[in-house]
Write a protein that holds these residues in place. Structure first.
Motif, PDB file in Angstrom:
ATOM      1  N   PHE A  48       0.853  -1.177   0.000  1.00 40.37           N
ATOM      2  CA  PHE A  48       0.000   0.000   0.000  1.00 40.37           C
ATOM      3  C   PHE A  48       0.889   1.227   0.000  1.00 40.37           C
ATOM      4  N   TYR A  49       0.318   2.332  -0.414  1.00 41.36           N
ATOM      5  CA  TYR A  49       1.093   3.560  -0.608  1.00 41.36           C
ATOM      6  C   TYR A  49       0.823   4.564   0.502  1.00 41.36           C
ATOM      7  N   LEU A  50       1.883   5.202   0.967  1.00 39.39           N
ATOM      8  CA  LEU A  50       1.787   6.231   1.988  1.00 39.39           C
ATOM      9  C   LEU A  50       1.497   7.568   1.329  1.00 39.39           C
ATOM     10  N   HIS A  51       1.248   8.579   2.133  1.00 34.82           N
ATOM     11  CA  HIS A  51       0.922   9.913   1.627  1.00 34.82           C
ATOM     12  C   HIS A  51       2.029  10.501   0.753  1.00 34.82           C
ATOM     13  N   ASP A  52       3.272  10.089   0.985  1.00 33.84           N
ATOM     14  CA  ASP A  52       4.396  10.635   0.218  1.00 33.84           C
ATOM     15  C   ASP A  52       4.750   9.803  -1.016  1.00 33.84           C
ATOM     16  N   GLY A  53       3.959   8.795  -1.310  1.00 29.53           N
ATOM     17  CA  GLY A  53       4.183   7.983  -2.497  1.00 29.53           C
ATOM     18  C   GLY A  53       5.031   6.743  -2.278  1.00 29.53           C
ATOM     19  N   GLN A  54       5.605   6.588  -1.086  1.00 29.56           N
ATOM     20  CA  GLN A  54       6.383   5.383  -0.806  1.00 29.56           C
ATOM     21  C   GLN A  54       5.438   4.197  -0.675  1.00 29.56           C
ATOM     22  N   ALA A  55       5.909   3.031  -1.081  1.00 27.15           N
ATOM     23  CA  ALA A  55       5.094   1.824  -0.998  1.00 27.15           C
ATOM     24  C   ALA A  55       5.626   0.921   0.105  1.00 27.15           C
ATOM     25  N   TRP A  56       4.737   0.518   1.004  1.00 27.15           N
ATOM     26  CA  TRP A  56       5.076  -0.426   2.069  1.00 27.15           C
ATOM     27  C   TRP A  56       4.649  -1.811   1.610  1.00 27.15           C
ATOM     28  N   SER A  57       5.576  -2.756   1.626  1.00 28.61           N
ATOM     29  CA  SER A  57       5.293  -4.115   1.198  1.00 28.61           C
ATOM     30  C   SER A  57       5.178  -5.041   2.399  1.00 28.61           C
ATOM     31  N   LEU A  58       4.042  -5.698   2.521  1.00 32.44           N
ATOM     32  CA  LEU A  58       3.869  -6.674   3.582  1.00 32.44           C
ATOM     33  C   LEU A  58       4.664  -7.935   3.278  1.00 32.44           C
ATOM     34  N   PHE A  59       4.921  -8.202   1.994  1.00 37.24           N
ATOM     35  CA  PHE A  59       5.702  -9.377   1.619  1.00 37.24           C
ATOM     36  C   PHE A  59       7.189  -9.174   1.893  1.00 37.24           C
ATOM     37  N   LYS A  60       7.635  -7.923   1.875  1.00 32.51           N
ATOM     38  CA  LYS A  60       9.034  -7.605   2.159  1.00 32.51           C
ATOM     39  C   LYS A  60       9.233  -7.205   3.614  1.00 32.51           C
ATOM     40  N   GLY A  61       8.182  -6.696   4.244  1.00 32.19           N
ATOM     41  CA  GLY A  61       8.283  -6.234   5.628  1.00 32.19           C
ATOM     42  C   GLY A  61       8.959  -4.874   5.712  1.00 32.19           C
TER      43      GLY A  61
END
Length: 66
Positions: A48-61
């Motif tokens: 999912f994407y944060l307000h600043d455009g960074q993507a958090w990956s649950l598969f990568k942690g």
């Protein structure tokens, strides 16, 4: 089969992602980013994407660009 204890920032597999509830998945996201977690149904490919455009990956942690 023994289940492992999941903690904040731990990567999970796609199979674990499918088996966990929204609340369980949200607990894997660091507190600073939980407000941006849209819910399991809105996580494209486990991220999912944060307000600043960074993507958090649950598969990568972690962040995809780390």
């Amino acid at each position: 089969m023994e289940t492992r204890r999941l903690r904040v920032g731990m990567p999970i597999t796609p199979q674990e992602f499918e088996a966990l509830s929204d609340a369980q998945i949200a607990r894997l996201v660091p507190k600073a980013y939980r407000e941006f977690f849209p819910g399991k149904d809105f996580c494209a490919d486990g991220c999912f994407y944060l307000h600043d455009g960074q993507a958090w990956s649950l598969f990568k942690g972690g962040f995809l660009d780390d």
